[in-house]
Design an enzyme around this catalytic site. Structure first.
Site, mmCIF file in Angstrom:
data_model
loop_
_atom_site.group_PDB
_atom_site.id
_atom_site.type_symbol
_atom_site.label_atom_id
_atom_site.label_comp_id
_atom_site.label_asym_id
_atom_site.label_seq_id
_atom_site.Cartn_x
_atom_site.Cartn_y
_atom_site.Cartn_z
ATOM 1 N N ASP A 96 0.853 -1.190 0.000
ATOM 2 C CA ASP A 96 0.000 0.000 0.000
ATOM 3 C C ASP A 96 0.892 1.243 0.000
ATOM 4 O OD1 ASP A 96 -2.929 1.026 0.457
ATOM 5 O OD2 ASP A 96 -1.790 2.014 2.026
ATOM 6 N N TYR A 203 -1.507 11.493 1.772
ATOM 7 C CA TYR A 203 -2.374 11.729 0.615
ATOM 8 C C TYR A 203 -2.354 13.194 0.202
ATOM 9 C CZ TYR A 203 -4.236 7.066 1.500
ATOM 10 O OH TYR A 203 -4.365 5.702 1.667
ATOM 11 N N HIS A 256 -6.811 -6.724 -0.685
ATOM 12 C CA HIS A 256 -5.756 -5.724 -0.543
ATOM 13 C C HIS A 256 -4.777 -6.082 0.572
ATOM 14 C CE1 HIS A 256 -4.004 -1.702 -0.801
ATOM 15 N NE2 HIS A 256 -4.147 -1.563 0.505
#
Length: 276
Positions: A96, A203, A256
């Site tokens: 990730d 982010y 994931h």
């Protein structure tokens, strides 16, 4: 705790100190605990395994401000960690966000890596084109836009003892991938002052200008859970196309959270690639 200049990173370690170094990078919203099922199997194969809490996570320092989480800064942290551990070269594994950072380390510091292993993380240069080619990925990535909003994401994610984050882990993974101990440990980490904002700043810093990563020269193994609800499998193919030497292993029943669901297989693949 390892000091890298003014930054202190907390690490977990396993395996012989004279073994080949493998650094494991976790993603959002985890900590080094993400690797707890993988570290000992790797250590049992003679590897020196180090899993840091990335800056802003776990017990590591929490620098303030979005700019402190620029991708090249995050990559430099990992090189600095290897320096502090006395390792001129090392193998790097990332899942990730840890995978996004690992791609950047391979691009900016290829001479330091012996091997690169990526778990369900895109090469940053490919994402925009892949969204245009696969519009479903835009829908899967809407949360990234939401995280850009000031303060509101912190309020919603932190409400009711971080219920939204806990559900994000348990509802997008196979049953029992995360146990109560995992969730309690993560809640403790997320509750640190400034911690949740630091996590979101990964982010938010995506909007900062940076040079393209370009092609990856380091031998690369991509492990991909095919039932990932966040990242389409086409991103694995696009990432491999950016590498001079890459192979993909697909886990058809994994989501994931591949290292939680298939830890033994993941450890076996990593060890074979690092030692091959």
């Amino acid at each position: 705790m390892i000091s890298i200049g003014a930054l202190n990173l907390h690490i977990e370690e396993a395996g012989p100190t004279d073994g080949p170094l493998v650094i494991l990078l976790h993603g959002f919203p985890e900590t080094s605990r993400a690797w707890r099922k993988v570290m000992q199997p790797l250590a049992d194969k003679g590897l020196r395994v180090v899993a840091p809490d990335l800056r802003g996570y776990g017990k590591s320092d929490v620098p303030a401000g979005r700019d402190a989480y620029a991708l090249d800064t995050l990559a430099a942290d990992i090189v600095g960690l290897a320096d502090a551990l006395g390792a001129p070269t090392f193998a790097l594994v990332g899942h990730d966000w840890g995978g996004i950072v690992a791609w950047a380390v391979a691009a900016r510091h290829p001479e330091r890596l012996s091997r690169l292993i990526i778990l369900n993380a895109p090469h940053a240069d490919t994402v925009k084109a892949e969204m245009r080619a696969h519009p479903a990925q835009i829908l899967r990535s809407l949360y990234v836009g939401f995280f850009q909003i000031p303060r509101l994401p912190e309020a919603l994610l932190g409400a009711f003892r971080f219920r939204a984050l806990r559900r994000a882990l348990t509802r997008t993974s196979r049953p029992l991938a995360f146990d109560a101990g995992d969730l309690d440990a993560y809640v403790e980490s997320w509750s640190r002052p400034g911690g949740l904002t630091a996590m979101l700043n990964y982010y938010r810093a995506l909007r900062l200008p940076r040079a393209p990563l370009g092609r990856i020269r380091v031998p690369t193994l991509i492990l991909w859970g095919m039932k990932d609800g966040y990242l389409g499998a086409h991103l694995a193919d696009a990432a491999a196309a950016m590498c001079d030497d890459a192979r993909i292993t697909r886990f058809n029943e994994a989501t994931h959270w591949i290292q939680h669901e298939e830890p033994r297989q993941v450890a076996t693949k990593i060890a074979a690639f690092v030692q091959g």
